[in-house]
Every structure is written in structure tokens, then in C-alpha cells.
Design a protein around this motif. Structure first.
Motif, PDB file in Angstrom:
ATOM      1  N   THR A   1      25.450 -26.369  12.162  1.00  0.00           N
ATOM      2  CA  THR A   1      24.352 -27.326  12.082  1.00  0.00           C
ATOM      3  C   THR A   1      23.195 -26.876  12.959  1.00  0.00           C
ATOM      4  O   THR A   1      22.030 -26.930  12.549  1.00  0.00           O
ATOM      5  CB  THR A   1      24.827 -28.736  12.492  1.00  0.00           C
ATOM      6  N   ILE A   2      23.510 -26.404  14.157  1.00  0.00           N
ATOM      7  CA  ILE A   2      22.460 -25.905  15.058  1.00  0.00           C
ATOM      8  C   ILE A   2      21.747 -24.714  14.428  1.00  0.00           C
ATOM      9  O   ILE A   2      20.519 -24.636  14.442  1.00  0.00           O
ATOM     10  CB  ILE A   2      23.060 -25.537  16.429  1.00  0.00           C
ATOM     11  N   ALA A   3      22.514 -23.788  13.863  1.00  0.00           N
ATOM     12  CA  ALA A   3      21.900 -22.616  13.215  1.00  0.00           C
ATOM     13  C   ALA A   3      20.990 -23.040  12.067  1.00  0.00           C
ATOM     14  O   ALA A   3      19.904 -22.484  11.882  1.00  0.00           O
ATOM     15  CB  ALA A   3      22.989 -21.667  12.718  1.00  0.00           C
ATOM     16  N   ALA A   4      21.419 -24.039  11.307  1.00  0.00           N
ATOM     17  CA  ALA A   4      20.596 -24.517  10.185  1.00  0.00           C
ATOM     18  C   ALA A   4      19.303 -25.141  10.708  1.00  0.00           C
ATOM     19  O   ALA A   4      18.226 -24.848  10.192  1.00  0.00           O
ATOM     20  CB  ALA A   4      21.373 -25.520   9.347  1.00  0.00           C
ATOM     21  N   TRP A   5      19.401 -25.987  11.739  1.00  0.00           N
ATOM     22  CA  TRP A   5      18.190 -26.599  12.295  1.00  0.00           C
ATOM     23  C   TRP A   5      17.210 -25.527  12.755  1.00  0.00           C
ATOM     24  O   TRP A   5      16.008 -25.617  12.489  1.00  0.00           O
ATOM     25  CB  TRP A   5      18.524 -27.516  13.476  1.00  0.00           C
ATOM     26  N   LEU A   6      17.703 -24.514  13.454  1.00  0.00           N
ATOM     27  CA  LEU A   6      16.806 -23.460  13.945  1.00  0.00           C
ATOM     28  C   LEU A   6      16.173 -22.691  12.793  1.00  0.00           C
ATOM     29  O   LEU A   6      14.987 -22.345  12.841  1.00  0.00           O
ATOM     30  CB  LEU A   6      17.556 -22.512  14.877  1.00  0.00           C
ATOM     31  N   ALA A   7      16.954 -22.426  11.752  1.00  0.00           N
ATOM     32  CA  ALA A   7      16.400 -21.736  10.578  1.00  0.00           C
ATOM     33  C   ALA A   7      15.327 -22.598   9.920  1.00  0.00           C
ATOM     34  O   ALA A   7      14.286 -22.083   9.485  1.00  0.00           O
ATOM     35  CB  ALA A   7      17.519 -21.406   9.588  1.00  0.00           C
ATOM     36  N   PHE A   8      15.548 -23.894   9.869  1.00  0.00           N
ATOM     37  CA  PHE A   8      14.547 -24.784   9.277  1.00  0.00           C
ATOM     38  C   PHE A   8      13.285 -24.843  10.136  1.00  0.00           C
ATOM     39  O   PHE A   8      12.183 -24.917   9.609  1.00  0.00           O
ATOM     40  CB  PHE A   8      15.123 -26.178   9.041  1.00  0.00           C
ATOM     41  N   TYR A   9      13.440 -24.816  11.451  1.00  0.00           N
ATOM     42  CA  TYR A   9      12.254 -24.781  12.319  1.00  0.00           C
ATOM     43  C   TYR A   9      11.442 -23.516  12.058  1.00  0.00           C
ATOM     44  O   TYR A   9      10.206 -23.563  11.998  1.00  0.00           O
ATOM     45  CB  TYR A   9      12.646 -24.857  13.802  1.00  0.00           C
ATOM     46  N   ALA A  10      12.124 -22.383  11.904  1.00  0.00           N
ATOM     47  CA  ALA A  10      11.409 -21.131  11.605  1.00  0.00           C
ATOM     48  C   ALA A  10      10.718 -21.230  10.244  1.00  0.00           C
ATOM     49  O   ALA A  10       9.565 -20.817  10.091  1.00  0.00           O
ATOM     50  CB  ALA A  10      12.378 -19.948  11.631  1.00  0.00           C
ATOM     51  N   GLU A  11      11.397 -21.799   9.268  1.00  0.00           N
ATOM     52  CA  GLU A  11      10.834 -21.948   7.919  1.00  0.00           C
ATOM     53  C   GLU A  11       9.626 -22.888   7.919  1.00  0.00           C
ATOM     54  O   GLU A  11       8.707 -22.739   7.111  1.00  0.00           O
ATOM     55  CB  GLU A  11      11.906 -22.459   6.959  1.00  0.00           C
ATOM     56  N   ALA A  12       9.628 -23.852   8.840  1.00  0.00           N
ATOM     57  CA  ALA A  12       8.527 -24.822   8.900  1.00  0.00           C
ATOM     58  C   ALA A  12       7.191 -24.147   9.197  1.00  0.00           C
ATOM     59  O   ALA A  12       6.138 -24.718   8.915  1.00  0.00           O
ATOM     60  CB  ALA A  12       8.820 -25.892   9.950  1.00  0.00           C
TER      61      ALA A  12
ATOM     62  N   ARG B   1       8.264 -28.423   7.126  1.00  0.00           N
ATOM     63  CA  ARG B   1       7.578 -28.905   8.319  1.00  0.00           C
ATOM     64  C   ARG B   1       7.495 -30.434   8.312  1.00  0.00           C
ATOM     65  O   ARG B   1       7.720 -31.088   9.328  1.00  0.00           O
ATOM     66  CB  ARG B   1       6.170 -28.308   8.394  1.00  0.00           C
ATOM     67  N   ARG B   2       7.200 -31.001   7.160  1.00  0.00           N
ATOM     68  CA  ARG B   2       7.092 -32.454   7.042  1.00  0.00           C
ATOM     69  C   ARG B   2       8.413 -33.138   7.418  1.00  0.00           C
ATOM     70  O   ARG B   2       8.426 -34.140   8.135  1.00  0.00           O
ATOM     71  CB  ARG B   2       6.691 -32.825   5.617  1.00  0.00           C
ATOM     72  N   PHE B   3       9.537 -32.571   6.969  1.00  0.00           N
ATOM     73  CA  PHE B   3      10.838 -33.162   7.292  1.00  0.00           C
ATOM     74  C   PHE B   3      11.143 -33.057   8.784  1.00  0.00           C
ATOM     75  O   PHE B   3      11.701 -33.971   9.379  1.00  0.00           O
ATOM     76  CB  PHE B   3      11.956 -32.510   6.477  1.00  0.00           C
TER      77      PHE B   3
END
Length: 194
Positions: A103-114, A121-123
Motif C-alpha cells: 500500500t505504501i509503495a502504491a501511494w508513493l507511485a501515485f504521488y509520482a504519477e500526480a 493529482r486530484r485524488f
């Protein structure tokens, strides 16, 4: 002929598989085939349910946010005072499924994608606003509004920062220690204004 009632199960399996594949890769540079293989379905079926990898990734972010929201609502129902509400918000942020390595890895990947995707970014802005709002609403009952805003920002920064430190695995901090650090910060800040 598709099996009736399988769509929700397969969609969830694909979202869960996306989390695992993203965690393994440490980025969103995954394919629908990678995710479908992890979920045990064909890439065509994954495309059928989500249309594109981007839509599957967006649904994965939504799924994380829904789980966090639902867990927060449940925890807040059990709390009786504003201080207990603050503790509930903090504890939910670090509970086992939220603080799991994938879950942490996914959050960090999403932050990079934002940085590239306005929708992602909106999410993440929604997540940040919810966290701040949950902290602030209860802090305002315990201290003046300007102090409440400052403490809420600090607690949210600690939560996000502890996630980053956990992802580095250089000095892993367990769940209870993360909760304790954040609780200590809030308690000391509240004491400082009494």
C-alpha cells in the motif's frame, strides 16, 4: 457467456493485483498484462472491465481512498471526545492494511504519477484535504483556530513523512511507533497552548 455476479469480484481482484504489481515494481510502469497475470485473468478481460490501464490505476487510487474513508468513519463512530477522534484519525492512518508495504509503495507511485496526471493529482488532493479536515475539525474543539490549523498541518506532514520513511526501509518504523510519534507531537502541541 460471462458468469453472473463475477464482475465485482474480478474488478476487485484486478485492483488488488494492481497494488501488488505496483509494489513489486515500485512504479506505475506496469502493463495490463502484468496486472491481469497477477489477478489470474486475461488481459482482454482486464480491458473489458476497465477500458485502459489508466482507468484501472485510477480505480486503484479510488479503492485506497474509499477504504481509508470507510475505516476513518468506523473509527470516528467509536470515539467519544475530540481528542479520541484525533487519535482515531491517527491510528487509522497507520493501521496494518494502510501501512502495508504494498500500500505504501502504491501511494508513493501515485504521488509520482500526480506530477504528470491531473486526475491522479486530484485524488491525492482529496486525500490531503480529508486528512486535514478530520484533524482540524477536532483540533478546533481543543484550541484556537490558528493553532488548530498549524497542528493539523504538522500532524498531516508527520503522517505523510512516516510513510516515506517506511518506504525507504532504511529505518523501518513500526505501526505503534508511528502512532506514538504522531500522538506525542499532537499532545505536545496542545500542551504548549494551554
Amino acid at each position: 457467456m460471462p458468469k453472473i455476479g463475477m464482475e465485482p469480484l474480478r474488478r476487485k481482484a484486478l485492483v488488488d493485483a494492481a497494488l501488488r504489481v505496483i509494489a513489486d515494481r515500485g512504479s506505475l510502469s506496469v502493463t495490463m498484462s502484468d496486472i491481469a497475470r497477477q489477478a489470474g485473468v486475461s488481459p482482454a478481460l482486464a480491458h473489458h472491465y476497465f477500458g485502459s490501464k489508466e482507468q484501472l490505476l485510477i480505480e486503484t487510487v479510488r479503492s485506497l481512498l474509499r477504504q481509508l474513508r470507510d475505516d476513518t468513519v468506523t473509527a470516528l463512530k467509536a470515539a467519544r471526545t475530540p481528542r479520541e477522534n484525533l487519535s482515531a484519525v491517527i491510528r487509522v492512518s497507520f493501521q496494518a492494511d494502510q501501512f502495508a508495504p504494498e500500500t505504501i509503495a502504491a501511494w508513493l507511485a501515485f504521488y509520482a504519477e500526480a506530477q504528470r496526471s491531473e486526475e491522479t493529482r486530484r485524488f491525492l488532493v482529496i486525500y490531503a484535504r480529508r486528512l486535514r479536515s478530520n484533524l482540524l475539525a477536532n483540533l478546533k474543539k481543543l484550541c484556537p483556530p490558528d493553532a488548530a490549523g498549524r497542528i493539523a498541518e504538522g500532524a498531516a506532514a508527520m503522517i505523510d513523512g512516516l510513510y516515506i520513511r517506511q518506504s525507504l526501509k532504511s529505518a523501518p518504523i513500526n505501526i505503534e511507533a508511528s502512532i506514538g510519534l504522531t500522538e506525542d507531537y499532537v499532545t505536545m502541541q496542545l500542551r504548549g497552548i494551554e
